[in-house]
Design an enzyme around this catalytic site. Structure first.
Site, PDB file in Angstrom:
ATOM      1  N   SER A 107       0.865  -1.173   0.000  1.00  0.00           N
ATOM      2  CA  SER A 107       0.000   0.000   0.000  1.00  0.00           C
ATOM      3  C   SER A 107       0.900   1.221   0.000  1.00  0.00           C
ATOM      4  CB  SER A 107      -0.888   0.008   1.256  1.00  0.00           C
ATOM      5  OG  SER A 107      -1.491   1.273   1.454  1.00  0.00           O
ATOM      6  N   TYR A 167      -1.893  -0.914  10.622  1.00  0.00           N
ATOM      7  CA  TYR A 167      -2.023  -1.305   9.215  1.00  0.00           C
ATOM      8  C   TYR A 167      -0.789  -0.866   8.419  1.00  0.00           C
ATOM      9  CZ  TYR A 167      -3.581  -1.369   4.365  1.00  0.00           C
ATOM     10  OH  TYR A 167      -3.656  -1.591   3.017  1.00  0.00           O
TER      11      TYR A 167
END
Length: 284
Positions: A136, A150
């Site tokens: 990401s 995360y």
């Protein structure tokens, strides 16, 4: 290239589903995983010998090993592995429990490592292959309040992917870490984004971030997952693919901002920070 065998995790929705559909439409052979094989089969909507749906629990090595074995037995090889499975976790570090954090790492990090560990013997024997690890932009910059854990999982994906790329280079195996920005998938929906059970009101910046992501960004992300899937297929066909693949204009802008910020910090402290070695003492 239509004879390539792909193994895609987390394929029942989001980017993984777009990729599987694009691959099958292009004539590729695809093994795809999900926790629920019926849900996966229904989502893909295609029944063909070129598609092998598999129910896999990525956090269990035995389940992963069985899936890799079935893929090789069915198709005869394993050319491209895409570690796409994962989920988002939103909450300030203080709000999230130890179990919350560990579970996110178990799926987003150790699940991918399990797949890599089981896939590499076949790729080393072939002396070819390509592993794409979906990270990401949050694995390159952590400037997102409430996404600390995360982001930490995706930073880990960046780290082990870079090391893995060097480890397997002598075997003719390529590794690409993919860093998407905001793509219009279900990532920000309740099925893919966990939020803290015991929110702390004092973290107003985290609550604002949560509200923006769930109410404003969700459904309005600028990235097209089908175009992302097409580019990933193109990259997998390159003789010298990149180790780092940022996806989306927003990902590029955030990455460039992070690079500028690091360079600024380095420049501000360079004289002092590079003077921290042992001083040479000369004896006559």
């Amino acid at each position: 290239m239509d004879k390539q065998v792909w193994f895609v995790t987390g394929a029942s929705k989001g980017l993984g589903l777009s990729l599987v559909k694009k691959l099958l439409a292009g004539g590729y052979r695809v093994a795809a995983t999900s926790r629920n094989v019926d849900e996966l089969q229904n989502a893909v909507g295609v029944r063909t010998e070129r598609f092998l749906p598999l129910a896999v629990k990525l956090t269990e090595e035995e389940s992963v090993a069985a899936a890799i074995t079935k893929t090789i037995a069915h198709f005869g090889s394993l050319d491209v592995v895409v570690n796409n499975a994962g989920y988002g976790l939103l909450g300030a570090l203080e709000e999230l429990s130890d179990a919350d954090a560990r579970q996110n790492f178990d799926v987003n990090v150790f699940g991918s490592i399990n797949v890599i560990r089981k896939a590499l013997p076949q790729m080393r024997e072939q002396r070819s292959g390509h592993i794409l690890n979906i990270a990401s932009i949050g694995g390159f910059t952590g400037a997102f309040p409430g996404f600390g854990i995360y982001c930490a999982t995706k930073f880990a994906v960046h780290g082990f992917s870079e090391s893995l790329a060097e480890e397997v280079r002598p075997f003719g195996i390529h590794v690409t870490v993919v860093s998407p920005g905001y793509f219009r998938t279900n990532f920000l929906e309740d099925s893919s984004l966990n939020v803290p059970v015991n929110a702390i009101d004092a973290y107003q910046n985290v609550r604002e971030s949560q509200k923006i992501h769930q109410e404003s960004y969700n459904g309005n992300q600028p990235g097209d997952p089908d175009k992302a899937a097409a580019l990933m297929i193109e990259v997998a066909g390159m003789p010298e693919p990149p180790v780092h693949l940022f996806l989306g204009q927003d990902a590029y802008e955030l990455a460039e901002a992070k690079i500028r910020a690091v360079q600024k910090d380095m420049a501000s402290m360079q004289v002092s920070a590079t003077s921290t070695g042992f001083s040479e003492t000369l004896f006559s």
